[in-house]
Design a protein around this motif. Structure first.
Motif, PDB file in Angstrom:
ATOM      1  N   SER A   1      14.014 -12.401 -22.826  1.00  0.00           N
ATOM      2  CA  SER A   1      14.885 -12.748 -21.706  1.00  0.00           C
ATOM      3  C   SER A   1      15.509 -11.458 -21.202  1.00  0.00           C
ATOM      4  N   ALA A   2      15.468 -11.246 -19.904  1.00  0.00           N
ATOM      5  CA  ALA A   2      16.014 -10.009 -19.354  1.00  0.00           C
ATOM      6  C   ALA A   2      16.361 -10.218 -17.897  1.00  0.00           C
ATOM      7  N   GLY A   3      17.198  -9.329 -17.398  1.00  0.00           N
ATOM      8  CA  GLY A   3      17.504  -9.429 -15.987  1.00  0.00           C
ATOM      9  C   GLY A   3      18.417  -8.338 -15.492  1.00  0.00           C
ATOM     10  N   HIS A   4      18.479  -8.258 -14.179  1.00  0.00           N
ATOM     11  CA  HIS A   4      19.368  -7.327 -13.509  1.00  0.00           C
ATOM     12  C   HIS A   4      20.818  -7.791 -13.664  1.00  0.00           C
ATOM     13  N   ILE A   5      21.702  -6.836 -13.686  1.00  0.00           N
ATOM     14  CA  ILE A   5      23.117  -7.139 -13.831  1.00  0.00           C
ATOM     15  C   ILE A   5      23.759  -7.098 -12.445  1.00  0.00           C
ATOM     16  N   PRO A   6      24.284  -8.229 -11.997  1.00  0.00           N
ATOM     17  CA  PRO A   6      24.932  -8.262 -10.680  1.00  0.00           C
ATOM     18  C   PRO A   6      26.130  -7.311 -10.623  1.00  0.00           C
ATOM     19  N   ALA A   7      26.416  -6.827  -9.430  1.00  0.00           N
ATOM     20  CA  ALA A   7      27.563  -5.946  -9.226  1.00  0.00           C
ATOM     21  C   ALA A   7      28.824  -6.595  -9.795  1.00  0.00           C
ATOM     22  N   GLY A   8      29.608  -5.798 -10.536  1.00  0.00           N
ATOM     23  CA  GLY A   8      30.874  -6.271 -11.081  1.00  0.00           C
ATOM     24  C   GLY A   8      30.776  -7.023 -12.390  1.00  0.00           C
ATOM     25  N   VAL A   9      29.570  -7.196 -12.920  1.00  0.00           N
ATOM     26  CA  VAL A   9      29.366  -7.938 -14.171  1.00  0.00           C
ATOM     27  C   VAL A   9      28.945  -6.933 -15.250  1.00  0.00           C
ATOM     28  N   ASP A  10      29.145  -7.285 -16.524  1.00  0.00           N
ATOM     29  CA  ASP A  10      28.796  -6.391 -17.622  1.00  0.00           C
ATOM     30  C   ASP A  10      27.525  -6.875 -18.328  1.00  0.00           C
TER      31      ASP A  10
ATOM     32  N   SER B   1      19.243   0.248 -19.316  1.00  0.00           N
ATOM     33  CA  SER B   1      19.196  -1.064 -19.967  1.00  0.00           C
ATOM     34  C   SER B   1      19.904  -1.035 -21.306  1.00  0.00           C
ATOM     35  N   LYS B   2      20.653  -2.097 -21.562  1.00  0.00           N
ATOM     36  CA  LYS B   2      21.221  -2.299 -22.896  1.00  0.00           C
ATOM     37  C   LYS B   2      20.325  -3.313 -23.587  1.00  0.00           C
ATOM     38  N   VAL B   3      19.890  -2.973 -24.788  1.00  0.00           N
ATOM     39  CA  VAL B   3      18.932  -3.783 -25.542  1.00  0.00           C
ATOM     40  C   VAL B   3      19.660  -4.514 -26.667  1.00  0.00           C
ATOM     41  N   PHE B   4      19.416  -5.825 -26.734  1.00  0.00           N
ATOM     42  CA  PHE B   4      20.023  -6.682 -27.760  1.00  0.00           C
ATOM     43  C   PHE B   4      18.934  -7.454 -28.494  1.00  0.00           C
ATOM     44  N   VAL B   5      19.245  -7.876 -29.725  1.00  0.00           N
ATOM     45  CA  VAL B   5      18.444  -8.891 -30.403  1.00  0.00           C
ATOM     46  C   VAL B   5      19.359 -10.076 -30.707  1.00  0.00           C
ATOM     47  N   LEU B   6      18.720 -11.226 -30.809  1.00  0.00           N
ATOM     48  CA  LEU B   6      19.406 -12.468 -31.144  1.00  0.00           C
ATOM     49  C   LEU B   6      18.510 -13.232 -32.101  1.00  0.00           C
ATOM     50  N   TRP B   7      19.038 -13.562 -33.270  1.00  0.00           N
ATOM     51  CA  TRP B   7      18.307 -14.399 -34.217  1.00  0.00           C
ATOM     52  C   TRP B   7      18.495 -15.847 -33.772  1.00  0.00           C
ATOM     53  N   LYS B   8      17.402 -16.492 -33.373  1.00  0.00           N
ATOM     54  CA  LYS B   8      17.497 -17.866 -32.877  1.00  0.00           C
ATOM     55  C   LYS B   8      16.162 -18.558 -33.147  1.00  0.00           C
TER      56      LYS B   8
ATOM     57  N   ILE C   1      16.698   3.498  -6.801  1.00  0.00           N
ATOM     58  CA  ILE C   1      18.121   3.721  -7.059  1.00  0.00           C
ATOM     59  C   ILE C   1      18.493   3.136  -8.422  1.00  0.00           C
ATOM     60  N   ARG C   2      19.169   3.944  -9.231  1.00  0.00           N
ATOM     61  CA  ARG C   2      19.497   3.565 -10.608  1.00  0.00           C
ATOM     62  C   ARG C   2      20.470   2.385 -10.647  1.00  0.00           C
ATOM     63  N   HIS C   3      20.141   1.395 -11.511  1.00  0.00           N
ATOM     64  CA  HIS C   3      20.933   0.176 -11.675  1.00  0.00           C
ATOM     65  C   HIS C   3      20.836  -0.268 -13.136  1.00  0.00           C
ATOM     66  N   ARG C   4      21.549  -1.362 -13.481  1.00  0.00           N
ATOM     67  CA  ARG C   4      21.593  -1.809 -14.888  1.00  0.00           C
ATOM     68  C   ARG C   4      20.799  -3.093 -15.098  1.00  0.00           C
ATOM     69  N   THR C   5      20.290  -3.230 -16.322  1.00  0.00           N
ATOM     70  CA  THR C   5      19.643  -4.467 -16.764  1.00  0.00           C
ATOM     71  C   THR C   5      20.056  -4.741 -18.208  1.00  0.00           C
ATOM     72  N   ALA C   6      19.927  -6.001 -18.595  1.00  0.00           N
ATOM     73  CA  ALA C   6      20.165  -6.409 -19.984  1.00  0.00           C
ATOM     74  C   ALA C   6      18.856  -6.956 -20.531  1.00  0.00           C
ATOM     75  N   HIS C   7      18.465  -6.489 -21.708  1.00  0.00           N
ATOM     76  CA  HIS C   7      17.235  -6.920 -22.366  1.00  0.00           C
ATOM     77  C   HIS C   7      17.589  -7.613 -23.674  1.00  0.00           C
ATOM     78  N   LEU C   8      17.167  -8.862 -23.816  1.00  0.00           N
ATOM     79  CA  LEU C   8      17.488  -9.661 -24.998  1.00  0.00           C
ATOM     80  C   LEU C   8      16.195 -10.128 -25.660  1.00  0.00           C
ATOM     81  N   TRP C   9      15.993  -9.694 -26.898  1.00  0.00           N
ATOM     82  CA  TRP C   9      14.816 -10.067 -27.687  1.00  0.00           C
ATOM     83  C   TRP C   9      15.217 -11.121 -28.708  1.00  0.00           C
ATOM     84  N   LEU C  10      14.518 -12.248 -28.731  1.00  0.00           N
ATOM     85  CA  LEU C  10      14.768 -13.298 -29.714  1.00  0.00           C
ATOM     86  C   LEU C  10      13.882 -13.083 -30.932  1.00  0.00           C
ATOM     87  N   LEU C  11      14.490 -13.189 -32.106  1.00  0.00           N
ATOM     88  CA  LEU C  11      13.785 -13.057 -33.379  1.00  0.00           C
ATOM     89  C   LEU C  11      14.034 -14.304 -34.205  1.00  0.00           C
TER      90      LEU C  11
END
Length: 186
Positions: free
Chosen positions: A67-76, A123-130, A28-38
């Motif tokens: 860092s990545a994970g499933h997005i709980p119901a009601g969260v963005d 999935s929404k893909v992000f980068v973070l310079w850290k 069943i289709r659901h959302r995740t957030a993917h964060l890549w550190l550079l």
């Protein structure tokens, strides 16, 4: 039990939820957030890889997204990305530091520990310079066995050649590569 929003092909919630286990059992289709550190190190761009814990229900012991994970119901997406960063690596960031690279649809079917696993993610893909040293990270032992900073180009080549145990999607690395090339041309 963790509940997820069921979403359409664009990642928009349809008004129903499903528990995470059922989502993966039934595909069943659901959302995740993917964060890549550079970071820049020695004149080169490096990317942080997370080594998944050996007992994870999917892709155990594989190198993966920083860092990545499933997005709980009601969260963005953004709050979830920041929460996962804190939980998995013990690092913090502000929402305005996240650089969105785009959306991806992931469809995969596998078997882990004798159990079917059908993943349908938007999935929404992000980068973070850290520039965070490994010693400054507090790893969530239930999720992460370790981390590795690696030159981005080396990582890209290793994924193309499948020369290490990973579950990294080349499409996401290509999104990062395109972003880095665009950055250099400005």
């Amino acid at each position: 039990m963790e509940f997820l929003d069921i979403v359409d092909e664009n990642g928009k919630p349809v008004g129903e939820t499903v528990d995470r286990e059922t989502a993966h059992l039934k595909g069943i289709r659901h959302r995740t957030a993917h964060l890549w550190l550079l970071r820049e190190h020695g004149g080169r761009v490096q990317i942080l890889l997370q080594k998944r814990a050996e007992h994870k229900s999917s892709y155990p012991g594989c190198y993966d997204i920083s860092s990545a994970g499933h997005i709980p119901a009601g969260v963005d997406y953004v709050p979830s990305a920041l929460r996962e960063l804190s939980e998995e690596l013990g690092l913090t960031a502000n929402a305005n530091e996240l650089i969105p690279l785009g959306m991806r649809t992931i469809i995969s079917d596998d078997v882990f520990f004798g159990k079917e696993f059908h993943d349908r993610q938007v999935s929404k893909v992000f980068v973070l310079w850290k520039d965070a040293d490994e010693s400054s990270m507090t790893l969530q032992k239930s999720e992460v066995d370790g981390v590795l900073w690696i030159d981005f180009e080396e990582c890209f080549d290793k994924v193309i050649n499948n020369s290490f145990k990973h579950c990294i999607m080349l499409e996401e690395l290509q999104m990062i590569k395109d972003y880095l090339q665009e950055m250099r041309s400005l």
